[in-house]
Design an enzyme around this catalytic site. Structure first.
Site, PDB file in Angstrom:
ATOM      1  N   GLN A 102       9.736   9.856  24.236  1.00  0.00           N
ATOM      2  CA  GLN A 102      10.641  10.891  24.741  1.00  0.00           C
ATOM      3  C   GLN A 102      10.186  11.305  26.157  1.00  0.00           C
ATOM      4  O   GLN A 102       9.639  10.474  26.855  1.00  0.00           O
ATOM      5  CB  GLN A 102      10.721  12.094  23.789  1.00  0.00           C
ATOM      6  CG  GLN A 102      11.400  11.797  22.455  1.00  0.00           C
ATOM      7  CD  GLN A 102      10.489  11.162  21.436  1.00  0.00           C
ATOM      8  OE1 GLN A 102       9.395  11.644  21.198  1.00  0.00           O
ATOM      9  NE2 GLN A 102      10.926  10.092  20.835  1.00  0.00           N
ATOM     10  N   GLY A 161      12.860   4.552  21.472  1.00  0.00           N
ATOM     11  CA  GLY A 161      13.362   3.189  21.589  1.00  0.00           C
ATOM     12  C   GLY A 161      12.799   2.613  22.879  1.00  0.00           C
ATOM     13  O   GLY A 161      13.274   2.941  23.949  1.00  0.00           O
ATOM     14  N   HIS A 162      11.751   1.826  22.766  1.00  0.00           N
ATOM     15  CA  HIS A 162      11.065   1.321  23.958  1.00  0.00           C
ATOM     16  C   HIS A 162      11.393  -0.151  24.160  1.00  0.00           C
ATOM     17  O   HIS A 162      11.021  -1.002  23.355  1.00  0.00           O
ATOM     18  CB  HIS A 162       9.556   1.544  23.815  1.00  0.00           C
ATOM     19  CG  HIS A 162       9.180   3.003  23.836  1.00  0.00           C
ATOM     20  ND1 HIS A 162       7.933   3.469  23.512  1.00  0.00           N
ATOM     21  CD2 HIS A 162       9.900   4.090  24.171  1.00  0.00           C
ATOM     22  CE1 HIS A 162       7.917   4.788  23.637  1.00  0.00           C
ATOM     23  NE2 HIS A 162       9.108   5.186  24.027  1.00  0.00           N
ATOM     24  N   ASP A 181      13.775   7.961  27.927  1.00  0.00           N
ATOM     25  CA  ASP A 181      14.467   6.754  28.417  1.00  0.00           C
ATOM     26  C   ASP A 181      14.182   6.465  29.883  1.00  0.00           C
ATOM     27  O   ASP A 181      15.022   5.905  30.589  1.00  0.00           O
ATOM     28  CB  ASP A 181      15.991   6.871  28.215  1.00  0.00           C
ATOM     29  CG  ASP A 181      16.343   7.260  26.797  1.00  0.00           C
ATOM     30  OD1 ASP A 181      15.754   6.668  25.889  1.00  0.00           O
ATOM     31  OD2 ASP A 181      17.173   8.161  26.613  1.00  0.00           O
ATOM     32  N   LYS A 215       9.455   3.914  30.188  1.00  0.00           N
ATOM     33  CA  LYS A 215       8.001   3.986  29.936  1.00  0.00           C
ATOM     34  C   LYS A 215       7.456   2.657  29.428  1.00  0.00           C
ATOM     35  O   LYS A 215       6.372   2.237  29.813  1.00  0.00           O
ATOM     36  CB  LYS A 215       7.689   5.069  28.898  1.00  0.00           C
ATOM     37  CG  LYS A 215       7.998   6.471  29.365  1.00  0.00           C
ATOM     38  CD  LYS A 215       7.793   7.485  28.265  1.00  0.00           C
ATOM     39  CE  LYS A 215       8.816   7.427  27.167  1.00  0.00           C
ATOM     40  NZ  LYS A 215      10.173   7.808  27.532  1.00  0.00           N
TER      41      LYS A 215
HETATM   42  P1  IMP Z   1      14.868  13.996  17.492  1.00  0.00           P
HETATM   43  O1  IMP Z   1      13.663  13.607  18.261  1.00  0.00           O
HETATM   44  O2  IMP Z   1      15.479  12.848  16.722  1.00  0.00           O
HETATM   45  O3  IMP Z   1      14.621  15.198  16.646  1.00  0.00           O
HETATM   46  O4  IMP Z   1      16.012  14.429  18.546  1.00  0.00           O
HETATM   47  C1  IMP Z   1      15.872  15.586  19.353  1.00  0.00           C
HETATM   48  C2  IMP Z   1      16.420  15.348  20.755  1.00  0.00           C
HETATM   49  O5  IMP Z   1      15.584  14.426  21.432  1.00  0.00           O
HETATM   50  C3  IMP Z   1      17.824  14.748  20.792  1.00  0.00           C
HETATM   51  O6  IMP Z   1      18.489  15.243  21.937  1.00  0.00           O
HETATM   52  C4  IMP Z   1      17.568  13.266  20.976  1.00  0.00           C
HETATM   53  O7  IMP Z   1      18.645  12.596  21.587  1.00  0.00           O
HETATM   54  C5  IMP Z   1      16.353  13.314  21.887  1.00  0.00           C
HETATM   55  N1  IMP Z   1      15.506  12.121  21.772  1.00  0.00           N
HETATM   56  C6  IMP Z   1      14.661  11.798  20.768  1.00  0.00           C
HETATM   57  N2  IMP Z   1      14.042  10.641  21.026  1.00  0.00           N
HETATM   58  C7  IMP Z   1      14.484  10.234  22.218  1.00  0.00           C
HETATM   59  C8  IMP Z   1      14.176   9.107  23.039  1.00  0.00           C
HETATM   60  O8  IMP Z   1      13.340   8.250  22.717  1.00  0.00           O
HETATM   61  N3  IMP Z   1      14.837   9.026  24.221  1.00  0.00           N
HETATM   62  C9  IMP Z   1      15.718   9.985  24.621  1.00  0.00           C
HETATM   63  N4  IMP Z   1      16.022  11.054  23.904  1.00  0.00           N
HETATM   64  C10 IMP Z   1      15.419  11.177  22.701  1.00  0.00           C
END
Ligand code: IMP
Length: 425
Positions: free
Chosen positions: A225, A40-41, A13, A16
């Site tokens: 991420q 989520g971009h 977040d 990017k």
């Molecule tokens: P997963 O990627 O859904 O398996 O989640 C694993 C961890 O990564 C969790 O803490 C999510 O909140 C975090 N996470 C996954 N995608 C994002 C993102 O795009 N932005 C921020 N945190 C993320």
């Protein structure tokens, strides 16, 4: 400089998509290399707002090509929703979007399993986005039931694979988690439908990207991420299941490391985190709440409120070393415009000792207290500023201090969500 990686230097977040959108003006191709619909971009162009989960943000700029690399786990429904939404807004993806034939497919049983697992874990839950990311990568690594985009191109063989995968997961769902089984024939029908709609998009993205680089085209590698969510280098186990760091751009697209020219680490002027896990500079007080409201820090994918805290220098220094950053892109400086004073974490006190590096061991990290340096705020709006020299002196000092802490120069400062609200350095 034809190949540039843009990745998150914190916990995701970081903004990017805004940086990618800005840099796409000078690029030919944008490629996603890991993650999936967990991302989520958000991009703002004029009054229009776009939120991408799967398609690279570069698709917004006419004539630019986009690719989804083999390192991505692809949820076909999420992708089609995005393709359709873009079409409704008169943005065509045909001939402009290429999906790697080797990208693994997220299946309904991945999502069902993840929900059951997270529910069972309760207090120990990772706090995932429930998009099936972890279970899909697990199938990829396990090599028993992984389905790839290329399987959509072979409908005759798809049935057996879907049935075998669903049967295996139904055993776990019913026997371990006491859930209802999923219907393999329904899943098959659904994926045959996807095959029809997505078939033309699927191809060899590694070849495509290498050829683009051979022709001296500029390729942007769009990370999802952030560095501290990397499965190897992040705050394990509170991480995602892919390599979010620079190496992931190579393995996730089929590009050799010698082709990469720049690695840009995107960092917010403060820190946020969604989901569970350690966060040394977190502010569970009024200031944290104020930053959350000023920055509207709510997840673009899940709507969850983001945890907020001060800027953490050791994290950025760690990101610089893990990724070989060549520069940083500092975002959301404007969110701090009204704060009278700012704290910047310059190190940690750990069992009476001062340390400057972010510890890789979570037990050590748990004992760390941030050591802060106070910087004066600038208390004036910056969103309209377009030249570094025109920023208030205290804002310039803040940017320079963060850069010095990371040991990496700043190449760009973002002062608002708009493409234009950008200060190149
Ligand atoms: P997963 O990627 O859904 O398996 O989640 C694993 C961890 O990564 C969790 O803490 C999510 O909140 C975090 N996470 C996954 N995608 C994002 C993102 O795009 N932005 C921020 N945190 C993320």
């Amino acid at each position: 400089m034809p190949a540039k990686i843009v990745l998150g230097a914190q916990w995701g977040d970081e903004g990017k998509a805004k940086v990618v959108d800005y840099l796409t003006q000078e690029a030919d191709v944008v490629v996603r290399f890991q993650g999936g619909a967990n991302a989520g971009h958000t991009v703002k162009v004029g009054d229009a707002k776009f939120v991408f989960h799967v398609i690279p943000a570069g698709i917004l700029q006419e004539g630019k090509k986009c690719a989804i690399g083999n390192g991505v786990v692809l949820d076909p429904q999420a992708l089609l929703d995005e393709i359709d939404e873009l079409a409704e807004r008169d943005i065509s993806t045909a001939g402009r979007l290429l999906l790697s034939q080797s990208a693994h497919l997220v299946m309904p049983y991945h999502i069902a399993l993840e929900k059951a697992q997270e529910e069972r874990q309760r207090d120990g839950a990772i706090g995932t986005t429930l998009r099936g990311i972890g279970p899909c990568y697990r199938d990829k690594i396990e090599r028993l039931h992984g389905l790839r985009a290329m399987d959509l191109l072979r409908p005759d063989a798809l049935g057996d694979k879907v049935r075998a995968g669903t049967a295996a997961k139904n055993e776990i769902l019913t026997k371990i988690y006491a859930q209802d089984p999923l219907d393999p024939e329904q899943i098959l029908d659904q994926y045959l439908g996807y095959a029809e709609r997505l078939g033309d998009y699927i191809g060899d993205t590694s070849l495509f990207l290498n050829q683009a680089l051979d022709q001296d085209q500029t390729v942007l590698f769009e990370g999802a991420q952030g560095t501290l969510l990397d499965v190897d280098h992040g705050t394990y186990p509170f991480v995602t299941s892919s390599n979010t760091t620079a190496g992931g751009a190579c393995t996730g697209t089929g590009i050799g490391p010698t082709r990469i020219d720049e690695v840009i680490g995107v960092t917010k002027a403060y820190t946020t985190r969604v989901g569970n896990g350690p966060f040394p500079t977190e502010l569970e007080n009024e200031t944290g709440e104020r930053i959350r409201e000023l920055g509207q820090e709510y997840g673009a994918t899940t709507g969850r409120r983001r945890r907020c805290g001060w800027f953490d220098g050791p994290i950025l220094r760690r990101a610089a070393s893990l990724n070989g950053l060549t520069s940083i892109a500092l975002t959301r400086l404007d969110v701090l415009d009204t704060l009278e004073s700012l704290q910047v974490c310059v190190g940690y006190r750990c069992q009476g000792e001062l340390i400057e590096e972010f510890p890789a061991d979570p037990l050590v990290l748990a004992q760390c207290e941030p050591v802060y340096e106070e910087l004066a705020g600038w208390c004036s709006p910056t969103t309209h500023v377009r030249r570094f020299a025109d920023l208030p002196a205290n804002a310039r000092a803040y940017v320079e201090r963060l850069s010095a802490l990371s040991g990496v120069p700043t190449s760009l400062v973002s002062v608002g969500p708009e493409r234009a609200a950008t200060i190149p350095m």
